[in-house]
Write a protein that holds these residues in place. Structure first.
Motif, PDB file in Angstrom:
ATOM      1  N   THR A 136      -0.952  -4.444  -9.902  1.00  0.00           N
ATOM      2  CA  THR A 136      -1.437  -5.524  -9.036  1.00  0.00           C
ATOM      3  C   THR A 136      -0.316  -6.518  -8.734  1.00  0.00           C
ATOM      4  N   GLU A 137       0.437  -6.910  -9.758  1.00  0.00           N
ATOM      5  CA  GLU A 137       1.553  -7.830  -9.570  1.00  0.00           C
ATOM      6  C   GLU A 137       2.620  -7.207  -8.674  1.00  0.00           C
ATOM      7  N   PHE A 138       2.914  -5.939  -8.917  1.00  0.00           N
ATOM      8  CA  PHE A 138       3.926  -5.230  -8.131  1.00  0.00           C
ATOM      9  C   PHE A 138       3.575  -5.264  -6.648  1.00  0.00           C
ATOM     10  N   SER A 139       2.330  -4.913  -6.337  1.00  0.00           N
ATOM     11  CA  SER A 139       1.887  -4.867  -4.938  1.00  0.00           C
ATOM     12  C   SER A 139       1.929  -6.249  -4.296  1.00  0.00           C
ATOM     13  N   ALA A 140       1.513  -7.274  -5.051  1.00  0.00           N
ATOM     14  CA  ALA A 140       1.477  -8.633  -4.505  1.00  0.00           C
ATOM     15  C   ALA A 140       2.882  -9.149  -4.194  1.00  0.00           C
ATOM     16  N   ILE A 141       3.823  -8.953  -5.126  1.00  0.00           N
ATOM     17  CA  ILE A 141       5.192  -9.417  -4.912  1.00  0.00           C
ATOM     18  C   ILE A 141       5.851  -8.628  -3.792  1.00  0.00           C
ATOM     19  N   ASP A 142       5.641  -7.319  -3.796  1.00  0.00           N
ATOM     20  CA  ASP A 142       6.248  -6.482  -2.764  1.00  0.00           C
ATOM     21  C   ASP A 142       5.739  -6.866  -1.378  1.00  0.00           C
ATOM     22  N   GLN A 143       4.443  -7.105  -1.270  1.00  0.00           N
ATOM     23  CA  GLN A 143       3.857  -7.497   0.018  1.00  0.00           C
ATOM     24  C   GLN A 143       4.420  -8.833   0.485  1.00  0.00           C
ATOM     25  N   LYS A 144       4.558  -9.778  -0.450  1.00  0.00           N
ATOM     26  CA  LYS A 144       5.086 -11.094  -0.095  1.00  0.00           C
ATOM     27  C   LYS A 144       6.540 -10.987   0.360  1.00  0.00           C
ATOM     28  N   LEU A 145       7.348 -10.202  -0.357  1.00  0.00           N
ATOM     29  CA  LEU A 145       8.751 -10.038   0.014  1.00  0.00           C
ATOM     30  C   LEU A 145       8.895  -9.468   1.417  1.00  0.00           C
ATOM     31  N   GLN A 146       8.115  -8.432   1.701  1.00  0.00           N
ATOM     32  CA  GLN A 146       8.239  -7.792   3.004  1.00  0.00           C
ATOM     33  C   GLN A 146       7.711  -8.686   4.124  1.00  0.00           C
ATOM     34  N   SER A 147       6.682  -9.496   3.844  1.00  0.00           N
ATOM     35  CA  SER A 147       6.156 -10.394   4.866  1.00  0.00           C
ATOM     36  C   SER A 147       7.160 -11.484   5.218  1.00  0.00           C
ATOM     37  N   LEU A 148       8.057 -11.787   4.266  1.00  0.00           N
ATOM     38  CA  LEU A 148       9.080 -12.807   4.494  1.00  0.00           C
ATOM     39  C   LEU A 148      10.409 -12.212   4.944  1.00  0.00           C
ATOM     40  N   GLY A 149      10.415 -10.894   5.193  1.00  0.00           N
ATOM     41  CA  GLY A 149      11.634 -10.246   5.663  1.00  0.00           C
ATOM     42  C   GLY A 149      12.607  -9.889   4.570  1.00  0.00           C
ATOM     43  N   GLY A 150      12.164  -9.909   3.317  1.00  0.00           N
ATOM     44  CA  GLY A 150      13.045  -9.560   2.206  1.00  0.00           C
ATOM     45  C   GLY A 150      13.049  -8.069   1.921  1.00  0.00           C
ATOM     46  N   SER A 151      13.884  -7.667   0.975  1.00  0.00           N
ATOM     47  CA  SER A 151      13.973  -6.261   0.600  1.00  0.00           C
ATOM     48  C   SER A 151      12.761  -5.870  -0.237  1.00  0.00           C
ATOM     49  N   PRO A 152      12.186  -4.686  -0.003  1.00  0.00           N
ATOM     50  CA  PRO A 152      11.033  -4.259  -0.796  1.00  0.00           C
ATOM     51  C   PRO A 152      11.431  -3.923  -2.224  1.00  0.00           C
ATOM     52  N   LEU A 153      10.437  -3.874  -3.102  1.00  0.00           N
ATOM     53  CA  LEU A 153      10.689  -3.456  -4.476  1.00  0.00           C
ATOM     54  C   LEU A 153      10.900  -1.942  -4.528  1.00  0.00           C
ATOM     55  N   LEU A 154      11.196  -1.446  -5.715  1.00  0.00           N
ATOM     56  CA  LEU A 154      11.566  -0.044  -5.898  1.00  0.00           C
ATOM     57  C   LEU A 154      10.334   0.839  -6.038  1.00  0.00           C
ATOM     58  N   HIS A 155       9.697   1.171  -4.934  1.00  0.00           N
ATOM     59  CA  HIS A 155       8.457   1.949  -4.968  1.00  0.00           C
ATOM     60  C   HIS A 155       8.633   3.277  -5.693  1.00  0.00           C
ATOM     61  N   GLU A 156       9.649   4.041  -5.306  1.00  0.00           N
ATOM     62  CA  GLU A 156       9.800   5.398  -5.827  1.00  0.00           C
ATOM     63  C   GLU A 156      10.134   5.418  -7.311  1.00  0.00           C
ATOM     64  N   GLU A 157      10.794   4.362  -7.796  1.00  0.00           N
ATOM     65  CA  GLU A 157      11.236   4.356  -9.189  1.00  0.00           C
ATOM     66  C   GLU A 157      10.341   3.513 -10.099  1.00  0.00           C
ATOM     67  N   TYR A 158       9.285   2.933  -9.525  1.00  0.00           N
ATOM     68  CA  TYR A 158       8.413   2.040 -10.277  1.00  0.00           C
ATOM     69  C   TYR A 158       7.797   2.748 -11.484  1.00  0.00           C
ATOM     70  N   GLN A 159       7.153   3.876 -11.264  1.00  0.00           N
ATOM     71  CA  GLN A 159       6.514   4.598 -12.364  1.00  0.00           C
ATOM     72  C   GLN A 159       7.541   5.132 -13.352  1.00  0.00           C
ATOM     73  N   GLN A 160       8.700   5.528 -12.844  1.00  0.00           N
ATOM     74  CA  GLN A 160       9.770   5.993 -13.723  1.00  0.00           C
ATOM     75  C   GLN A 160      10.217   4.877 -14.664  1.00  0.00           C
ATOM     76  N   ALA A 161      10.341   3.666 -14.123  1.00  0.00           N
ATOM     77  CA  ALA A 161      10.752   2.522 -14.944  1.00  0.00           C
ATOM     78  C   ALA A 161       9.701   2.219 -16.002  1.00  0.00           C
TER      79      ALA A 161
END
Length: 263
Positions: free
Chosen positions: A155-180
């Motif tokens: 839930t936190e991951f999705s919220a931060i990632d959505q906020k970053l992208q809405s502000l034009g920032g770089s997205p979080l590491l979707h593909e490596e999230y579960q690996q981490a």
């Protein structure tokens, strides 16, 4: 960096983007340089720097056109750092860790779409210059950013990632999230061996830490030049020592976060 939510105070957001633009190795920044870094018109930057200078958040020597952080900004930063209860006990724990492992130890926190180095601890009698306070790491940078992302709930991951992208920032590491998350669950630290990145000059290990006064994790990392270390050293000694140091800090501060890597 624009946001269309009516609750957003756009002028304030732009002013803060100016303050975030400064780096520790800057010898001041002109309005033109700030405009380039912030992605804002120079006329807008001129109004913002005038206001920030009047309020003491920026300073500029007489006859110069370069702005630098001012006393008000320094004071705010000092108060903010002092409010983090874990910083003082971390000094002793992380200094001992730096001496024990011979690595540079750092504390990084998220600052918009970067991880910014808030504090460093250098080993005695060892030249170790990896990163300095204020250094910014992209959120795609392994292992510090992966330790941060992996410590987030879905839930936190999705919220931060959505906020970053809405502000034009770089997205979080979707593909490596579960690996981490799997790596943190299995051994308690994230390892960047440097073996798969020919341009990388340092190895690093990172562990997240969750303080009660913050709403997201911070990250402690150890780093050492590849030429001075081995993967085995980081896997068997540095990573486990960092994990134990963070666990010790949790006990000292009474902050025993339980990361749920299964959700």
């Amino acid at each position: 960096m624009e946001h269309h939510d009516p609750r957003m105070a756009t002028t304030l957001a732009r002013g803060l983007s100016v303050l975030r633009a400064f780096r520790t190795n800057d010898n001041g920044l002109t309005n033109a340089e700030l405009a380039a870094r912030c992605g804002l018109p120079k006329s807008t930057i001129s109004r913002l720097t005038w206001t920030l200078r009047e309020l003491g958040y920026l300073t500029r020597a007489e006859g110069e056109d370069r702005f630098r952080p001012g006393p008000s900004l320094v004071a705010v930063g000092h108060v903010a750092a002092s409010s983090l209860s874990f910083i003082e006990p971390a000094d002793g724990v992380m200094s001992a860790l730096a001496d024990r492992t011979g690595t540079l130890v750092l504390l990084a926190v998220r600052n918009f779409d970067r991880m910014i180095v808030l504090r460093t601890w250098k080993p005695k009698d060892v030249y170790s210059r990896w990163m300095e306070v204020g250094h910014r790491l992209p959120l795609q940078q392994r292992s510090t950013a992966l330790a941060f992302a992996g410590a987030l709930s879905s839930t936190e991951f999705s919220a931060i990632d959505q906020k970053l992208q809405s502000l034009g920032g770089s997205p979080l590491l979707h593909e490596e999230y579960q690996q981490a998350r799997a790596e943190l669950r299995e051994r308690g630290f994230i390892l960047n061996s440097g073996e798969t990145e020919p341009t990388r000059t340092y190895r690093s290990a990172s562990v997240p830490f969750r303080a009660t006064e913050l709403d997201e994790p911070v990250v402690f990392s150890c780093g050492e030049p590849i030429s001075n270390s081995s993967v085995a050293h980081f896997e068997k000694e540095v990573g486990p020592a960092l994990r134990e140091a963070v666990q010790n800090l949790e006990r000292l501060t009474g902050q025993m976060p339980k990361f749920d890597y299964e959700d």
